[in-house]
Design a protein around this motif. Sequence first.
Motif, short mmCIF file in Angstrom:
data_model
loop_
_atom_site.label_atom_id
_atom_site.label_comp_id
_atom_site.label_asym_id
_atom_site.label_seq_id
_atom_site.Cartn_x
_atom_site.Cartn_y
_atom_site.Cartn_z
N ALA A 83 0.86 -1.18 0.00
CA ALA A 83 0.00 0.00 0.00
C ALA A 83 0.90 1.23 0.00
O ALA A 83 1.95 1.24 0.65
CB ALA A 83 -0.92 0.02 1.22
N SER A 84 0.49 2.25 -0.73
CA SER A 84 1.21 3.52 -0.77
C SER A 84 0.22 4.65 -0.51
O SER A 84 -0.87 4.66 -1.08
CB SER A 84 1.88 3.73 -2.14
OG SER A 84 2.88 2.76 -2.37
N VAL A 85 0.61 5.56 0.36
CA VAL A 85 -0.26 6.69 0.73
C VAL A 85 0.58 7.96 0.76
O VAL A 85 1.70 7.96 1.30
CB VAL A 85 -0.90 6.46 2.12
CG1 VAL A 85 -1.68 7.68 2.56
CG2 VAL A 85 -1.79 5.23 2.10
N THR A 86 0.06 9.04 0.18
CA THR A 86 0.72 10.34 0.23
C THR A 86 -0.19 11.35 0.90
O THR A 86 -1.36 11.48 0.54
CB THR A 86 1.08 10.82 -1.19
OG1 THR A 86 1.96 9.88 -1.81
CG2 THR A 86 1.78 12.18 -1.13
N VAL A 87 0.35 12.04 1.90
CA VAL A 87 -0.39 13.07 2.63
C VAL A 87 0.49 14.32 2.70
O VAL A 87 1.61 14.27 3.22
CB VAL A 87 -0.75 12.61 4.05
CG1 VAL A 87 -1.48 13.73 4.80
CG2 VAL A 87 -1.61 11.35 4.02
N ASP A 88 -0.01 15.42 2.17
CA ASP A 88 0.73 16.70 2.19
C ASP A 88 2.15 16.53 1.68
O ASP A 88 3.11 17.09 2.25
CB ASP A 88 0.74 17.28 3.60
CG ASP A 88 -0.64 17.69 4.09
OD1 ASP A 88 -1.54 17.81 3.25
OD2 ASP A 88 -0.81 17.85 5.31
#
Length: 222
Positions: A83-88
Amino acid sequence: MNVTLKAPWLMFDLGAPHRIISWAVANPGLTDASRILWREVRNADLPEGFDADAWLARELAVRGESDAVAMLTSRSLAAYRTASVTVDGIRADCVVTAGLSNAERIGTRLPPADAESGAGWGTINIGLRLSCGLNDAALIEAVSISAEARTAAIMETGPMLATGQATGTGTDCIAIAAPAGTGRHVGLHTAAGEALGRATHDAVRAATLAWMEAAGRHQQMP
C-alpha cells in the motif's frame, strides 16, 4: 515502490541508504541500509535449538547483502501485499506478509499446540518507507504508529481466539525506514503519521484477509 519476489526472497529496495529501526532477525535495532528483505522458510527449517540468526547471516553473506535488514516468515511470499499513501507531500510505502497461525491476543498467551488458529508458526512482517527525513526519536514513534495500525487491521479482519479477538502474532516484526534527517514528530496529528498509519493499516488488512481466505477462516465476533 520497488519490490522484487524471487523465492525464497522478497526484496524491498529503498533506492538509497535509509535509517532503519526494527527488531528483525538480521541487523536489528537502528542501522543504515538500502534494502529490507524477507526470507521464506518452512517450520521444519527451524527446529528447536536451531541458530536462525547465524543461518540467516550466512544466507545474506552469500547474496552479498550482509548489511540488509532481513526478516523470516513461513507465509508464502507470493501472498505479500503493498500500500502507498501520500499526505501533504509525504509518501509512505508499505510491504506486508501476514500469517496468523500463531495469533495471540495482547496480554494473553495460548500454548502453541492448543492455538485455535492452527498448527505452526506464522508472523506479520511489515516493511515501511517514509519519504521525509526523521531523527532516531521520530523513528521510535513511527514504530508505535505502525504497530497501532497493524493491530487495528487485525482486529477488523483477523480470527477470534479462545482468549478474545486476535491483536497480532507471537512473532510479528516491523521495520521502518526513512532518510536520516531532523524530523522529530510522526504522531497521529502529523501528515507523516497519517500516511504511515494508513499505509500500514491498508497493507496489513489486505494481507490478513488473504490469509483468512486461504485458511478458510471467517472472523467470528463475540
